[in-house]
Design a protein around this motif. Sequence first.
Motif, PDB file in Angstrom:
ATOM      1  N   GLY A 338      56.831  -9.314  53.442  1.00  0.00           N
ATOM      2  CA  GLY A 338      58.082  -9.174  54.176  1.00  0.00           C
ATOM      3  C   GLY A 338      57.984  -8.331  55.427  1.00  0.00           C
ATOM      4  N   PHE A 339      56.805  -7.725  55.664  1.00  0.00           N
ATOM      5  CA  PHE A 339      56.622  -6.859  56.829  1.00  0.00           C
ATOM      6  C   PHE A 339      55.394  -7.301  57.614  1.00  0.00           C
ATOM      7  N   GLU A 340      55.486  -7.222  58.937  1.00  0.00           N
ATOM      8  CA  GLU A 340      54.386  -7.698  59.789  1.00  0.00           C
ATOM      9  C   GLU A 340      53.219  -6.722  59.824  1.00  0.00           C
ATOM     10  N   SER A 341      53.525  -5.417  59.978  1.00  0.00           N
ATOM     11  CA  SER A 341      52.449  -4.428  60.173  1.00  0.00           C
ATOM     12  C   SER A 341      53.000  -3.016  59.983  1.00  0.00           C
ATOM     13  N   ASN A 342      52.109  -2.039  60.199  1.00  0.00           N
ATOM     14  CA  ASN A 342      52.486  -0.612  60.171  1.00  0.00           C
ATOM     15  C   ASN A 342      53.131  -0.177  58.859  1.00  0.00           C
ATOM     16  N   ILE A 343      52.574  -0.690  57.748  1.00  0.00           N
ATOM     17  CA  ILE A 343      53.076  -0.298  56.433  1.00  0.00           C
ATOM     18  C   ILE A 343      52.266   0.882  55.907  1.00  0.00           C
ATOM     19  N   ILE A 344      52.963   1.902  55.440  1.00  0.00           N
ATOM     20  CA  ILE A 344      52.305   2.958  54.675  1.00  0.00           C
ATOM     21  C   ILE A 344      52.694   2.711  53.218  1.00  0.00           C
ATOM     22  N   LEU A 345      51.724   2.238  52.445  1.00  0.00           N
ATOM     23  CA  LEU A 345      51.980   1.782  51.081  1.00  0.00           C
ATOM     24  C   LEU A 345      51.738   2.898  50.074  1.00  0.00           C
ATOM     25  N   TYR A 362      46.448  -8.855  52.408  1.00  0.00           N
ATOM     26  CA  TYR A 362      47.561  -8.203  53.114  1.00  0.00           C
ATOM     27  C   TYR A 362      47.162  -6.854  53.714  1.00  0.00           C
ATOM     28  N   PHE A 363      45.876  -6.516  53.609  1.00  0.00           N
ATOM     29  CA  PHE A 363      45.420  -5.225  54.112  1.00  0.00           C
ATOM     30  C   PHE A 363      45.597  -5.084  55.634  1.00  0.00           C
ATOM     31  N   ASN A 364      45.587  -6.213  56.346  1.00  0.00           N
ATOM     32  CA  ASN A 364      45.748  -6.124  57.805  1.00  0.00           C
ATOM     33  C   ASN A 364      47.161  -5.684  58.208  1.00  0.00           C
ATOM     34  N   PHE A 386      37.502  -1.374  52.494  1.00  0.00           N
ATOM     35  CA  PHE A 386      38.005  -2.201  53.595  1.00  0.00           C
ATOM     36  C   PHE A 386      38.444  -1.342  54.784  1.00  0.00           C
ATOM     37  N   GLU A 387      38.002  -0.083  54.756  1.00  0.00           N
ATOM     38  CA  GLU A 387      38.257   0.869  55.846  1.00  0.00           C
ATOM     39  C   GLU A 387      39.751   1.064  56.115  1.00  0.00           C
TER      40      GLU A 387
END
Length: 446
Positions: A338-345, A362-364, A386-387
Motif C-alpha cells: 500500500g506504500f510506494e517507498s520510505n517505509i520504516i517497518l 518489498y524491500f525496495n 539485503f543491505e
Amino acid sequence: MINLKDKKILVLGFARSGYSTAKILKKLGYDVILNAFDDLSNDKKAVELKNLGVEIVDGGHPLELLESVNLIVKNPGIKYEIEFLQRAIEKNIDIITEIELANTLFNIDMVAITGTNGKTTTTQMTYDILKAANKDVYLAGNIGYPSIEVAYNHPDSLIVTEVSSFQLQGTKYFKPTIAAITNLGVGHLDYHGNIENYRDAKRNIYKNQTEEDSLILNIKEKEKYDLNKINSKVIFYDTTENKETDVFVRENMVMYKNVELFDITKMSLPGMHNVENAINAALISYLKGASIEAIRKVLYNFSGVKHRLQYVGEHNGVKFYNDSKATNPVATTTALSGFESNIILVCGGKDRGIDFKELVPYFNRIKAMVVVGESKEILYNLASSFEIKCYKAIKVDDATILANKIAESGDTVLLSPACASWDQYKCFEDRGDEFIATFEKISQED
C-alpha cells in the motif's frame, strides 16, 4: 431449519459465543446443555447460566452426552477431529455453529463476508456505509459480536456479518442474502489440514443460496470456483476497466450498471487491496439501498479498522500506521504493497520457524527496519543480507520511539509485525495499543 422444539441441544465450548448461545436458547424455552473442556466451577457467567436452569457439564467431553442430544452448536475453534465430534458424526447428529443457528433460527436478513484477507475491513466499511445511509443495521460475527446475540435483540434488522472458515466448515443451513468472498488464499492449515479443505469451508458461504441471493467475487479468482455449482446471482468485479465484469474501474471511477459508485483516488486508505475491499463494501451497500452519497462519505473518510492498517496520525510530516493484526509475512506484504517507498517497518514477534522470504520483494520500499521479539535476529540477518538498515529494539514501545528518531518528513512508520504477538503480549490488540499509546506520547513531546 430443523424443529428445535423437539431437540435436546448441546452447546459445545464456552467463550462468548457459547455463553450467549446457551443463554438465549434457554430464554427461548429450548432444552439446552452446555459442555466445556475447562473447569467452569468458578466462572461467573457459568454460574449465571446455571441459575437460569442451563445444565453444565465441564472438565471434559464425556461421550455419554451423545446418547441424549440431537443437535450440537459448536464453538468455531473446536476441531471436528476430536473424538467427541467424530462420534457425533457417526451418530448423524447435526453439528452447526452459532452463526448458522442465528441465521436460521431467526430467519434474519444477513449479509456475510469472508476471505483470507480484507474481510474485517470490508465488513466494517459495509456497516459504516449502511449506518450512514440510515439503515436499520447491526454488526456481528467474527468481528467481535456473537450473531446469536445480535439476532435475538434485533430480529427484524439487517445484520452485516464477518464469517470465518471455522464458522463455515460443516455448514448445513446457513443462507445469507448477499455473500462476498474477498479472496481465497491460504490460511489456517493447522485447523483445516490442507488448502482445499480451507477453501471448501470458505465456499460454503454460498452453499444454500438461491437465484434470489447475490454472491460477489473477484474476477481474478474466477478459476477457484465451479460456477456450475453456484445457484446465486454472481457479481464479478475488477479493479481495471474490464468490461467482462459487472463492476469495473474506468478513469478511477468504480462503475456498476452505469452508476458511478466512488472515485478510488479519493479513498483515505492506501493500497489496491483496500480498493477491492471498498468495491465489495460499496456494492453490498448499494444493493441494500444505500445512497451514493453515503458510500462516498464513508469511503473517502474511512481510517481503517483498529490494528488493521489503521492510520494513527502524523507527526512532523511522518505518518504512523498500526497493522498489528499482521501476524504472518503475507499479511505484512499486503500492508507494504500500500506504500510506494520510505517505509520504516517495525516488525518481529513470536518465532514460529518462519524465514520471512515473502518480505524480500518489498524491500525496495523499505528505508529501514526496527525489529523486536523472539524473531528479531532472523529478521535482522535477513535485512542485513539485503543491505537494509536494521535496528534492534526490545518491545513495540522503544521500537516506535527509535523509528520516530530515524524518520524524516515524508516517511511512513508502519507497525506490521509479520509475527504473532504471544512472545511479549497477550494478543495483537495489546501490541497495537502500545504502538498507538507511544505515538500519542511522541506527538505530545514537541
